[in-house]
Design a protein around this motif. Structure first.
Motif, PDB file in Angstrom:
ATOM      1  N   ALA A   1       0.893  -1.084  -0.159  1.00  0.00           N
ATOM      2  CA  ALA A   1      -0.034  -0.026  -0.097  1.00  0.00           C
ATOM      3  C   ALA A   1       0.909   1.191  -0.001  1.00  0.00           C
ATOM      4  O   ALA A   1       0.491   2.172  -0.520  1.00  0.00           O
ATOM      5  N   SER A   2       2.104   1.082   0.615  1.00  0.00           N
ATOM      6  CA  SER A   2       2.789   2.471   0.556  1.00  0.00           C
ATOM      7  C   SER A   2       3.624   2.709  -0.909  1.00  0.00           C
ATOM      8  O   SER A   2       3.745   3.795  -1.209  1.00  0.00           O
TER       9      SER A   2
ATOM     10  N   VAL B   1      -2.892   2.627  -5.139  1.00  0.00           N
ATOM     11  CA  VAL B   1      -3.948   2.435  -6.165  1.00  0.00           C
ATOM     12  C   VAL B   1      -3.877   0.952  -6.430  1.00  0.00           C
ATOM     13  O   VAL B   1      -5.117   0.449  -6.590  1.00  0.00           O
ATOM     14  N   LEU B   2      -2.835   0.598  -7.072  1.00  0.00           N
ATOM     15  CA  LEU B   2      -2.721  -0.974  -7.192  1.00  0.00           C
ATOM     16  C   LEU B   2      -3.160  -2.131  -6.036  1.00  0.00           C
ATOM     17  O   LEU B   2      -3.974  -2.964  -6.321  1.00  0.00           O
ATOM     18  N   ALA B   3      -2.784  -1.441  -4.703  1.00  0.00           N
ATOM     19  CA  ALA B   3      -3.231  -2.210  -3.727  1.00  0.00           C
ATOM     20  C   ALA B   3      -4.535  -2.204  -3.506  1.00  0.00           C
ATOM     21  O   ALA B   3      -5.156  -3.444  -3.008  1.00  0.00           O
TER      22      ALA B   3
ATOM     23  N   VAL C   1      -6.428  -4.752  -0.971  1.00  0.00           N
ATOM     24  CA  VAL C   1      -6.030  -4.261   0.350  1.00  0.00           C
ATOM     25  C   VAL C   1      -6.833  -3.207   0.793  1.00  0.00           C
ATOM     26  O   VAL C   1      -7.097  -2.173   0.010  1.00  0.00           O
ATOM     27  N   ARG C   2      -7.186  -3.381   2.123  1.00  0.00           N
ATOM     28  CA  ARG C   2      -7.976  -2.376   2.750  1.00  0.00           C
ATOM     29  C   ARG C   2      -7.177  -1.119   3.141  1.00  0.00           C
ATOM     30  O   ARG C   2      -6.793  -1.142   4.377  1.00  0.00           O
ATOM     31  N   THR C   3      -6.825  -0.178   2.272  1.00  0.00           N
ATOM     32  CA  THR C   3      -5.650   0.733   2.335  1.00  0.00           C
ATOM     33  C   THR C   3      -6.062   1.818   3.435  1.00  0.00           C
ATOM     34  O   THR C   3      -5.268   2.311   4.530  1.00  0.00           O
ATOM     35  N   ALA C   4      -7.695   2.139   3.616  1.00  0.00           N
ATOM     36  CA  ALA C   4      -8.034   2.936   4.672  1.00  0.00           C
ATOM     37  C   ALA C   4      -8.004   2.501   6.039  1.00  0.00           C
ATOM     38  O   ALA C   4      -7.310   3.059   6.716  1.00  0.00           O
TER      39      ALA C   4
END
Length: 283
Positions: free
Chosen positions: A166-167, A171-173, A178-181
């Motif tokens: 995610a880092s 966008v791709l994550a 991937v639950r980036t939030a």
């Protein structure tokens, strides 16, 4: 000149003073590991400014705890967590996060100064929250820091792969599920705990020297993920332990020693990067 040198470095009673900082050395070693690990993600996620904002709210929480006679570490942790939750919920984008941090920083610093001005105890306690104290970690605080550090390291290890993904490419994550939030909020909470611990040793104003500079230096000399992490931890350990040992030989706060060592390491890494760059163009 001799008087200045005696103020900065005086090792005449070093052997007798060294046992006084045993807890600080253990705490410094633990913070060096935590700072080196988490600092990599701070740099990858462009959150150096956010660290400063969290530190100011942590300082305000610690100052309030000092004023009312509560546990300073608990107050520092609460302040850090409040700042981290605000940044995590409202500052999902870097632009929003920076603007919110710019609002939190003066607010937190102003509150901290207000609480310290109302505090009528020892002035060393006030000064230590800003710039650190060499003999500031008692057995109870050390136990708490060890438990918090273990929690931070375990949390980082648990989220290491998705957080790295995610880092590097959020966008791709997100596209890969991937639950980036939620991951961002979880990382902010972990970061808040690391900041609160670091303040106990280096103070609120100079926490960046422990959480940012070592990682920034490591990224200058290596692009290998594992080596970068190892170098970041090594640089952080060198800075904080070296700063404590040097501060023991003088009457200055610990922070100038820690920041100077950290800055010198960064300069050396910049020089190494510059020395290697012509070779890269030739390959």
């Amino acid at each position: 000149m001799d008087g200045f040198l005696d103020l900065v470095l005086d090792f005449s009673d070093y052997g007798a003073l060294l046992p006084l900082v045993s807890n600080s050395l253990i705490a410094g070693a633990v913070l060096g590991v935590v700072g080196g690990l988490i600092g990599i993600f701070i740099m990858m996620r462009d959150m150096a400014f956010a660290v400063h904002g969290i530190a100011e709210l942590s300082f305000a929480g610690a100052s309030f705890a000092l004023l009312v006679g509560a546990d300073v570490v608990t107050g520092s942790v609460i302040g850090s967590l409040l700042a981290a939750l605000v940044l995590g919920v409202l500052g999902t984008r870097a632009k929003d996060r920076n603007s919110i941090t710019g609002v939190l920083m003066p607010f937190g610093l102003g509150l901290g100064i207000l609480f310290l001005s109302l505090y009528e105890g020892r002035s060393a306690n006030k000064f230590g929250l800003l710039t650190g104290q060499i003999v500031a970690v008692d057995d109870v605080q050390l136990t708490g820091m060890l438990l918090l550090s273990a929690g931070v390291v375990l949390a980082l290890l648990a989220m290491w792969r998705p957080l790295t993904f995610a880092s590097v490419d959020p966008v791709l994550a997100r596209a890969r599920g991937v639950r980036t939030a939620g991951l961002s909020i979880a990382f902010m909470v972990v970061l808040a705990l690391a900041v609160a611990m670091a303040i106990q040793v280096v103070g609120a104003l100079l926490v960046l020297a422990l959480l940012i500079t070592p990682s920034a230096a490591a990224l200058r000399v290596s692009s290998n993920p594992l080596l970068t992490v190892l170098l970041s931890v090594a640089f952080a350990l060198t800075s904080v332990l070296g700063g404590i040992l040097l501060a023991l030989g003088g009457s200055l706060p610990i922070s100038p020693y820690v920041t100077t060592i950290s800055f010198v390491i960064y300069l050396v890494c910049r020089l190494l990067e510059k020395a290697r760059s012509p070779r890269r163009h030739l390959v």
